[in-house]
Structure formats: C-alpha cells, structure tokens
Design a protein around this motif. Structure first.
Motif, short mmCIF file in Angstrom:
data_model
loop_
_atom_site.label_atom_id
_atom_site.label_comp_id
_atom_site.label_asym_id
_atom_site.label_seq_id
_atom_site.Cartn_x
_atom_site.Cartn_y
_atom_site.Cartn_z
N ARG A 74 0.83 -1.23 0.00
CA ARG A 74 0.00 0.00 0.00
C ARG A 74 0.85 1.26 0.00
O ARG A 74 0.35 2.37 -0.13
CB ARG A 74 -0.86 0.03 1.26
CG ARG A 74 -1.95 -1.01 1.32
CD ARG A 74 -2.58 -0.94 2.72
NE ARG A 74 -2.97 -2.26 3.19
CZ ARG A 74 -4.22 -2.68 3.22
NH1 ARG A 74 -5.20 -1.92 2.82
NH2 ARG A 74 -4.50 -3.89 3.67
N LEU A 75 2.15 1.09 0.23
CA LEU A 75 3.02 2.26 0.42
C LEU A 75 4.03 2.46 -0.71
O LEU A 75 4.21 3.56 -1.19
CB LEU A 75 3.86 2.05 1.69
CG LEU A 75 3.32 2.49 3.03
CD1 LEU A 75 4.27 2.05 4.15
CD2 LEU A 75 3.17 4.01 3.08
N ALA A 76 4.70 1.38 -1.06
CA ALA A 76 5.92 1.52 -1.85
C ALA A 76 5.65 1.89 -3.31
O ALA A 76 4.66 1.46 -3.91
CB ALA A 76 6.72 0.23 -1.79
N THR A 77 6.57 2.69 -3.85
CA THR A 77 6.55 3.01 -5.27
C THR A 77 7.66 2.27 -5.99
O THR A 77 7.68 2.17 -7.21
CB THR A 77 6.72 4.53 -5.49
OG1 THR A 77 7.96 4.93 -4.90
CG2 THR A 77 5.58 5.30 -4.87
N TRP A 78 8.61 1.75 -5.19
CA TRP A 78 9.69 0.93 -5.75
C TRP A 78 9.94 -0.21 -4.76
O TRP A 78 9.72 -0.07 -3.55
CB TRP A 78 10.98 1.74 -5.91
CG TRP A 78 11.02 2.48 -7.20
CD1 TRP A 78 10.48 3.70 -7.45
CD2 TRP A 78 11.62 2.06 -8.42
NE1 TRP A 78 10.69 4.06 -8.75
CE2 TRP A 78 11.39 3.07 -9.37
CE3 TRP A 78 12.31 0.91 -8.82
CZ2 TRP A 78 11.83 2.97 -10.69
CZ3 TRP A 78 12.75 0.82 -10.12
CH2 TRP A 78 12.52 1.84 -11.05
N TYR A 79 10.44 -1.31 -5.31
CA TYR A 79 10.71 -2.47 -4.47
C TYR A 79 12.11 -3.00 -4.71
O TYR A 79 12.62 -2.97 -5.83
CB TYR A 79 9.72 -3.61 -4.78
CG TYR A 79 8.31 -3.30 -4.40
CD1 TYR A 79 7.46 -2.68 -5.30
CD2 TYR A 79 7.83 -3.62 -3.14
CE1 TYR A 79 6.16 -2.38 -4.96
CE2 TYR A 79 6.53 -3.33 -2.78
CZ TYR A 79 5.70 -2.71 -3.70
OH TYR A 79 4.41 -2.41 -3.36
N GLY A 80 12.71 -3.46 -3.59
CA GLY A 80 13.98 -4.18 -3.71
C GLY A 80 13.83 -5.46 -2.93
O GLY A 80 13.50 -5.45 -1.76
N PHE A 81 14.02 -6.59 -3.60
CA PHE A 81 13.88 -7.89 -2.93
C PHE A 81 15.27 -8.40 -2.61
O PHE A 81 16.11 -8.51 -3.49
CB PHE A 81 13.14 -8.88 -3.85
CG PHE A 81 11.73 -8.49 -4.12
CD1 PHE A 81 11.40 -7.72 -5.23
CD2 PHE A 81 10.71 -8.87 -3.26
CE1 PHE A 81 10.09 -7.36 -5.47
CE2 PHE A 81 9.39 -8.50 -3.50
CZ PHE A 81 9.08 -7.74 -4.61
N ILE A 82 15.51 -8.70 -1.36
CA ILE A 82 16.84 -9.14 -0.92
C ILE A 82 16.76 -10.54 -0.35
O ILE A 82 15.80 -10.90 0.34
CB ILE A 82 17.42 -8.15 0.13
CG1 ILE A 82 18.80 -8.59 0.61
CG2 ILE A 82 16.48 -7.97 1.30
CD1 ILE A 82 19.50 -7.60 1.52
N ASP A 83 17.75 -11.33 -0.69
CA ASP A 83 17.84 -12.67 -0.11
C ASP A 83 19.32 -13.04 -0.01
O ASP A 83 20.08 -12.84 -0.97
CB ASP A 83 17.09 -13.68 -0.98
CG ASP A 83 16.96 -15.03 -0.28
OD1 ASP A 83 17.19 -16.07 -0.93
OD2 ASP A 83 16.63 -15.05 0.92
N GLN A 84 19.71 -13.55 1.14
CA GLN A 84 21.08 -13.99 1.41
C GLN A 84 22.09 -12.90 1.04
O GLN A 84 23.11 -13.17 0.40
CB GLN A 84 21.39 -15.29 0.64
CG GLN A 84 20.54 -16.43 1.17
CD GLN A 84 20.84 -17.77 0.49
OE1 GLN A 84 21.51 -17.81 -0.53
NE2 GLN A 84 20.35 -18.83 1.07
N GLY A 85 21.75 -11.69 1.40
CA GLY A 85 22.70 -10.59 1.23
C GLY A 85 22.80 -10.02 -0.16
O GLY A 85 23.67 -9.18 -0.44
#
Lengths: 272, 304
Positions: B199-210
């Motif tokens: 509901r908030l973000a205009t951009w996303y960054g997906f992080i996994d294992q650094g």
C-alpha cells in the motif's frame, strides 16, 4: 563537536543522576563538617592543627568513586537507549562523539568538586575559623586533585565507550577504582615505613625489616607518582613522597593514552 | 533518473558469515522504496552500513551522488533521518526534551518547528510524561519525529510497524505517505508485512542472502502480480507438452496443478488435452499476491 558538547551538557543538567551525585557530594561534605564540629566541641576528635584544612584535603578519592558511577551511567545510556545512533547517523565523527563525552564528564567532576569545596569552605570558615593553608596552596591542591580525578575519568570514559554495556562499564570501573586505590594504599604504607626504628629492648636504632629499598623501592616510588589514587592519598595525608610536578605530567599522559586508545577502539567498532 | 542512494557490490562479513554479498541497489529520489526480505536476509545490515554504524568489508555506496568515503558525506548525512530497528530515544526524557536533544545535536539555532513535529506524529499532548512510560506505538512515533528533525531529504525506516496495533499501522502508513507526498522525502522502508508495503511503496527491492534479487517499480510489480489461470489436470506431462507447443508461460505448482499466465482459449485447451487423454478437473482465474511473488523469487519452482 560544539553541538555534541552542548547536547551533552543539556542532557547532563536534566539528568537526575547528575543532581543525585551533586547532592551526595554536598551531603557527605556537610555531614563531615558537622561531625568534625561535634567532635571538636565534645573533645572527641584527634588534635589537628586545622580541622578545616584536613577536611579540604579530603574527598577527592570519594569523588573518583562517584565519577565511576556517573560516567558509566551517563555514557552507558547512549548505548542502552540507542541514542548514539542518532549522533553517528547525522555524520558526527566518532572521535568528536568520544571527546564530547570526555569533556562533559570532566566538567561534571569539576562541578562536583566545586560543590564539595564550597560546602566545606563557606560554612566551615564560620564554624572553625582555623584555616591555615595559604590560598595558593589550596589552589594547587585543588588543581592537582582535579587532574588526578580527571585521569580516572579518562579511564572510565575509555571503558564505557568500548564496552557498550552500562552495567559492565559500572562494574569494571568500580572494580578498577577500588583495586587501584587498594594498591595505592599498600604502596603508600610501604613507602612510609622508616629506614631505622628504635628497638624496644635495647633502645638502639636498628634497621627496619619492613623498609622497602632497592629496585622495589624505585618501582614503588614510580607507581606512587603515576597512580592517580596514590597522588590523591599523598595530597590528602599531606605527606608527599613523590614530586608534584611529575603528578601533572603523569596525569596528562594517562589522559592522552587512554583517550587515544579509546578513540581508536571506538572508531573500529561495529555498532548495532 | 536521480538516486538518493546507490550501492555498488556492497559486502559485509562478520567472521565467516557474509551478511551482504555484493549488494547493488538504487533508490530513486522521491520514491518510497520497499525493502523486502526474509529474517536474516541482510536488510538491517545494509541500513546500518548506510547510517555509518558499521563499515563495509568491501564495495561502496553513494548518498546523493556523494561517495561514502568523501568528507562531503557528513553534510549529506545531516539531511538524513533514520530509525534503525528500535527507536533511538532517551527513555528518561520527555518527548519534547528528546526532540530538543536532536535539535542540539544538529546544531539548529532554535527550536522552531518542534511543536509542529510533535503534532505531526500525534505526541503533542504527552506533556511531562517520560518516554519510558510511552506505549510501543508512541515510542515508534517519537523515533520518527526525532528522525524528522532538520527536515531530512532521506528517511530510513527499519520495520517501523513492528509491534504496532492495526490502528497504529494505519497511522504510520498515512504519516509516511504524507511525508513523501507533501515534503518529497525519499523513504527507504524495510518490512516483513508485505501487504502493508504494497500500500506504500513506489519501488521495491527484494533481498535474499545478502543480495538484491530484483528491483522493480510498483507498476512493474502490479504487472507481474497479474491474473493467471490455475488448472487442475490428471496428466501434468500432457499439460506441459501442450503448453510448450504453444509457447505459453506457465508454472507447475504440484503434480496436478499448474498456473498459466498467457491468454488461452479454454475450448482449445480442453480439446488439446482431450486428445492427450488428459482430464481437466478444474479451472480458476486468480491474481498473484506480493507474498506469493516474493516466495517465488526467494524459493519455489517457476517456468515463467
């Protein structure tokens, strides 16, 4: 760094801990004054040339213990509440954060010492009328005491800024001051032993078996000059064995070494 | 595009554990950047590096195009605010005194705007109440108020809705949206609550294992979280060969279920599967949620 110093002073003056320590110093000093007067009136006290002089020389070691608690809690709060992050996130150098803490803690010691002295001198001069120490002697005593106390403060700040735990800092600082004070007392007592004593049977002068000489004496004399607690004991008992000019150099050296070492360790730490 | 924050192969190692592993990300200026990852993925570690609490093992980052090792970074940091894990507040002080401390640390000449900040976060009536007597929600809001002192351009919030009740979460969301909309503040926000982030973000960054696995805009994510047809069949091999022959995008969910992302004629599919002796048990149209997309990114099979 100015901003950090101002912020620290603001926090200190709003802190119940600081005012509690100030009140403690005042109450103990006033209590000593009162009890000395009662002893004088009842004839129970020991004969001293000047009661007020002897009270003035007292109290510095007590302040070292109070400072151990104050510094640990004041600086430790920044870690326990996480507020040190605010300072670092805003871009303040870690060395400036460290120095600002050191300056404010040193100022706290000066304020507490001033409270102790004023609470003795002002009412004391009315109660006793027997102050014999010259003004410059008193000033020199106060300055030397302040340097010794702030040498201890520099050590406490180094412990607190590197340990990150309020309780650990307090325990280590208190253990340190008591251990070093005990060591100073032992050394002082050893050095005060006369070289010759009168034999109780033959009434002749014989060599004191407890007299410390040689390398051990040199070491003890050195430690007696270096350790801030030893310096305070010599000044309080008015039996200076060492050299007061060296006190200044050693205290400044302790402050410099502990501060530099503390900053180096603090700068390399990963903070959470 | 202007970026408030860029990282370039940022690494952070604790003894033998790689918390960050050549992490590269870009936070566009003026965006609300949602930072999504499992527990232990490296979100808080990255935030600590950006805030200067820890030094990277290798790699670099820039804030407003200024390299983290340049002297000018100190000026840039003055324009930053952060709430890292827990709010950084003096528990023995009131809300007002806490803000005054921050004003002093910033070296601001007066306390102008202090009352407005307290109103903005809904703490104007706390009076002489000390922060240690605040609820968790009030402490979170005070932490944000402290981060807002000095009108920062870039706000970093590490799991700001942790421990908040539903009302608190709504208020926090509205506050963040207001700050972004009215003041143009870039917000980097890490959160586990994916629906809330959506509901908030205009951009996303997906992080996994650094590592950053994927960066995308909200529009791109909406396109990915698209409609699909979930089919349940008796013979998965037959279904996959029919779909492969028509070059259609799909993903196998189980031995009997698959999701088809491209448009397909139901009659044609039925006919083709019938020829392969494959029975269709059911067909349903569905949307992919942010949650399932995230799970598919960090684990789970996909032929998409």
């Amino acid at each position: 760094m100015r901003e950090l110093i101002r912020a620290n002073f603001q926090r200190m003056f709003k802190s119940r801990l600081f005012w509690g320590c100030v009140l403690f110093m005042y109450i103990v000093s006033a209590g000593e004054l009162l009890s000395s007067k009662i002893e004088q009136l009842t004839g129970a006290g020991s004969a001293v040339a000047s009661v007020l002089d002897s009270l003035l020389y007292d109290g510095a070691l007590r302040l070292c213990v109070v400072m151990a608690v104050f510094v640990s809690v004041f600086i430790g709060t920044d870690y326990s509440d996480g507020t040190i992050r605010n300072k670092i996130t805003l871009g303040h150098h870690r060395s400036n954060i460290y120095l600002a803490n050191l300056i404010v803690c040193a100022s706290a010691a000066v304020i507490m010492q001033a409270i102790h002295l004023f609470s003795l001198i002002i009412p004391g001069s009315f109660l006793f009328h027997d102050m014999t120490a010259a003004t410059n002697e008193v000033i020199m005593l106060i300055l030397l005491d302040m340097l010794a106390i702030n040498a201890f403060s520099a050590i406490y700040v180094a412990i607190c800024m590197t340990s990150r735990s309020k309780s650990t800092s307090a325990i280590v600082s208190l253990l340190f001051v008591f251990s070093v004070s005990l060591l100073s007392l032992i050394i002082f007592q050893e050095l005060l032993q006369p070289e010759y004593v009168t034999d109780s049977v033959s009434l002749e002068l014989v060599r004191n078996s407890y007299y410390v000489d040689g390398l051990k004496r040199s070491l003890f004399v050195f430690l007696n000059d270096v350790l801030p607690s030893s310096q305070i004991m010599q000044l309080e008992s008015q039996q200076v064995i060492g050299h007061t000019d060296r006190f200044i150099i050693y205290d400044l050296a302790i402050m410099a070494v502990m501060t530099l070492g503390g900053i180096i360790v603090f700068q390399g730490e990963d903070l959470k | 595009m202007d970026y408030a924050l860029q990282t370039d192969r940022l690494c952070k190692t604790y003894r033998h554990y790689h918390a960050l592993d050549e992490l590269t990300m870009n936070v566009p200026r003026g965006s609300i950047y949602g930072f999504v990852g499992k527990n232990g993925a490296g979100k808080t570690t990255l935030i600590r590096l950006i805030c200067g609490l820890q030094k990277p093992t290798s790699g670099k980052f820039t804030l407003d195009d200024v390299h983290s090792t340049e002297r000018d970074i100190l000026k840039i940091r003055r324009r930053m605010g952060a709430v890292v894990e827990t709010p950084s507040i003096y528990l023995d002080m009131t809300a007002e005194d806490n803000l005054k401390q921050q004003y002093r640390i910033l070296g601001l000449p007066s306390y102008d705007g202090l009352r407005e900040l307290l109103s903005l976060v809904g703490l104007s009536d706390t009076g002489k109440k000390r922060a240690k007597d605040f609820s968790l929600g009030m402490r979170q809001r005070l932490g944000i108020a402290i981060a807002l002192v000095g009108n920062p351009d870039f706000l970093i919030l590490d799991e700001p809705v942790n421990g908040l009740d539903p009302q608190g979460i709504i208020e926090m969301r509205e506050l963040i949206l207001k700050l972004n909309r009215e003041r143009g503040i870039t917000v980097l926000i890490s959160s586990h609550i994916l629906d809330e982030l959506h509901r908030l973000a205009t951009w996303y960054g997906f992080i996994d294992q650094g590592k950053i696995i994927k960066e995308m805009s909200a529009e791109e994510l909406d396109a990915v979280c698209r409609e699909y047809l979930r089919v349940s069949v008796s013979n998965m091999l037959a279904l996959t060969s029919v779909l492969d022959a028509r070059k259609l995008k799909y993903s196998v969910i189980s031995e009997t279920e698959a999701d088809i992302y491209d448009e397909i004629s139901v009659s044609e599919l039925t006919h083709a599967l019938d020829a392969e002796n494959c029975t269709i048990f059911s067909m349903k149209e569905q949307n992919e949620s942010l949650e399932s997309y995230f799970v598919s990114l960090v684990g789970g099979e996909s032929h998409a």
